[in-house]
Enzyme design. Structure first.
Site, PDB file in Angstrom:
ATOM      1  N   ALA A  68       0.838  -1.211   0.000  1.00  0.00           N
ATOM      2  CA  ALA A  68       0.000   0.000   0.000  1.00  0.00           C
ATOM      3  C   ALA A  68       0.868   1.255   0.000  1.00  0.00           C
ATOM      4  CB  ALA A  68      -0.968   0.020   1.182  1.00  0.00           C
ATOM      5  N   SER A  69       2.085   1.136  -0.533  1.00  0.00           N
ATOM      6  CA  SER A  69       3.009   2.266  -0.496  1.00  0.00           C
ATOM      7  C   SER A  69       2.551   3.416  -1.386  1.00  0.00           C
ATOM      8  CB  SER A  69       4.415   1.814  -0.901  1.00  0.00           C
ATOM      9  OG  SER A  69       4.434   1.299  -2.216  1.00  0.00           O
ATOM     10  N   THR A  70       1.953   3.107  -2.540  1.00  0.00           N
ATOM     11  CA  THR A  70       1.465   4.184  -3.412  1.00  0.00           C
ATOM     12  C   THR A  70       0.296   4.915  -2.767  1.00  0.00           C
ATOM     13  OG1 THR A  70       2.183   3.013  -5.402  1.00  0.00           O
ATOM     14  CG2 THR A  70       0.525   4.729  -5.694  1.00  0.00           C
ATOM     15  N   SER A  71      -0.596   4.170  -2.134  1.00  0.00           N
ATOM     16  CA  SER A  71      -1.730   4.789  -1.439  1.00  0.00           C
ATOM     17  C   SER A  71      -1.242   5.769  -0.381  1.00  0.00           C
ATOM     18  CB  SER A  71      -2.606   3.713  -0.793  1.00  0.00           C
ATOM     19  OG  SER A  71      -3.142   2.858  -1.769  1.00  0.00           O
ATOM     20  N   HIS A 103      10.884   9.221  -1.071  1.00  0.00           N
ATOM     21  CA  HIS A 103      10.295   7.875  -1.092  1.00  0.00           C
ATOM     22  C   HIS A 103      10.820   7.113  -2.300  1.00  0.00           C
ATOM     23  CE1 HIS A 103       7.362   8.414  -4.455  1.00  0.00           C
ATOM     24  NE2 HIS A 103       7.503   9.691  -4.129  1.00  0.00           N
ATOM     25  N   HIS A 124      11.822   2.641  -3.712  1.00  0.00           N
ATOM     26  CA  HIS A 124      12.085   1.235  -3.385  1.00  0.00           C
ATOM     27  C   HIS A 124      13.589   1.034  -3.175  1.00  0.00           C
ATOM     28  CE1 HIS A 124       7.955   0.435  -4.132  1.00  0.00           C
ATOM     29  NE2 HIS A 124       8.018   0.559  -5.450  1.00  0.00           N
ATOM     30  N   SER A 164      -0.103 -10.307  -4.127  1.00  0.00           N
ATOM     31  CA  SER A 164      -0.414  -9.025  -4.752  1.00  0.00           C
ATOM     32  C   SER A 164       0.607  -8.685  -5.826  1.00  0.00           C
ATOM     33  CB  SER A 164      -0.455  -7.924  -3.690  1.00  0.00           C
ATOM     34  OG  SER A 164      -0.763  -6.674  -4.269  1.00  0.00           O
ATOM     35  N   THR A 169      -4.626  -3.808  -7.066  1.00  0.00           N
ATOM     36  CA  THR A 169      -4.177  -4.751  -8.078  1.00  0.00           C
ATOM     37  C   THR A 169      -5.371  -5.401  -8.766  1.00  0.00           C
ATOM     38  OG1 THR A 169      -2.182  -5.180  -6.800  1.00  0.00           O
ATOM     39  CG2 THR A 169      -2.770  -6.806  -8.471  1.00  0.00           C
ATOM     40  N   LYS A 200      -6.848  -9.931  -8.989  1.00  0.00           N
ATOM     41  CA  LYS A 200      -6.189 -10.685  -7.913  1.00  0.00           C
ATOM     42  C   LYS A 200      -7.148 -11.710  -7.311  1.00  0.00           C
ATOM     43  CE  LYS A 200      -5.187  -8.600  -4.044  1.00  0.00           C
ATOM     44  NZ  LYS A 200      -4.509  -7.702  -3.089  1.00  0.00           N
TER      45      LYS A 200
END
Length: 354
Positions: A83-86, A138, A140, A170, A288, A291
């Site tokens: 949920a990093s984008t959220s 932010h 990765h 996911s 996603t 899924k």
């Protein structure tokens, strides 16, 4: 001539004794009240002195405080599919209102390990790029220890992790079907219609236990052993960093609590974040596509691996830490979460102010 001794009748002696006892009880009660009043007065004086000191500090050090706040740097070395984008969308939505910069760390081929020279460049950028401060970075990227490069003031690290199997599922479907954030973007495994369960049954590489090894190395950092799959040293280093190097680590399953606690701890960045998370359009945007939940058989098969056991141990460790911090910061009433008020004050401040 001798002194005349008068003897009181027994009845009057009893009355006198009773009157004396009542008088003593009354006096003790008054003394207790005076003690309580003195304690309340001392506490009120202490609070008044604290307010005077705080006001003086505010008046004398307002500029210094603003400079200190404007020098803040937060790094969110986000783990994929947690949920990093959220969460990052919240930072983007608030940056104009709260007056800070958001910068995405885009590494070549999403490589989470930087070369030594890039580590040096990154540390210098984060530390010396004053025009970008206060800043929210932010990307990765695995954890990077700034103290190794002689930096005195370290950035504030935050992160979010997820149940390891749910994260892998996911990511598996994300590579094939993408999400509703950028639905037109072609993904690396697009066209592969095989379900996660079919992949597990066939012993495929994209759903192998080795693919679970991600959250531990992200927290472990840039040491070679961190990326040695199944390393117990990496697990312990990841735990150490989580406790000692991160201000707060949340979990995907309790993201709202994480946002609320960040707003309370870092209002310079996250003032208004909780309301935005609950009502904003972007906070739940990325999901996603296509899924399908894995079967119990697929889950059980993955759980047999030592890699899952280690990643799950790290997840449970992070969850326990987060819930411990939350228990001392948040309460629930009528189904709603609310933050606890300040629970300390200063007293007995010497020398006394004039």
């Amino acid at each position: 001539m001798g002194l005349l001794r008068l003897k009181m009748p027994p009845k009057f002696q009893l009355l006198a004794l009773l009157a004396f006892a009542i008088t003593m009880i009354f006096l003790e009660n008054q003394i207790q009240k005076l003690e309580e009043s003195r304690w309340k007065l001392e506490r009120a004086i202490a609070r008044h002195e604290v307010r005077e000191i705080e006001q003086r500090h505010i008046q004398e050090g307002a500029k210094e405080a603003l400079v200190e706040e404007d020098d803040l740097v937060v790094i969110y070395n986000r783990v994929p599919k947690t949920a990093s984008t959220s969460f990052t969308n919240i930072a983007y939505d608030l940056c104009n209102k709260n007056h800070y910069h958001v910068l995405h760390i885009n590494t070549t081929k999403n490589n989470p390990v930087m070369s030594l020279q890039d580590q040096v460049r990154f540390v210098k950028n984060v530390t010396l790029w004053k025009e970008m401060k206060p800043a929210f970075y932010h990307g990765h990227v695995s954890f990077l220890d700034f103290t190794k490069f002689g930096v005195k003031k370290k950035p504030i690290y935050i992160n979010v992790i997820r149940d390891p199997i749910e994260r892998l599922v996911s990511y598996y479907y994300f590579l094939r079907f993408g999400d509703d954030y950028r639905p037109g973007l072609r993904r690396r495994k697009q066209g592969d219609k095989k379900t996660f369960d079919e992949c597990v049954a066939a012993g495929g590489s994209d759903c192998a236990p080795e693919k679970l090894w991600l959250q531990i190395p992200f927290f472990c950092g840039h040491y070679s052993e961190c990326w040695n799959i199944g390393s117990k040293w990496a697990l312990e280093q990841a735990k150490y960093n989580l406790v000692n190097e991160y201000m707060l680590v949340g979990v995907t399953e309790e993201l709202e609590d994480f946002v609320m606690m960040l707003e309370a701890a870092l209002p310079r960045f996250f003032k208004g974040a909780t309301k935005l998370f609950r009502t904003g359009k972007k906070s739940h945007l990325r999901k996603t596509s296509e899924k399908k939940p894995p079967t119990k058989e697929s889950i059980a098969r993955l759980q047999q691996s030592d890699i899952w056991k280690m990643e799950n141990e790290f997840y449970e460790f992070a969850l326990e830490q987060f819930q411990y911090v939350r228990a001392h910061a948040v309460r629930e009433k009528d189904g709603e979460l609310y933050l606890l008020a300040q629970n300390f004050f200063y007293e007995k401040i010497y020398p006394k102010t004039t």
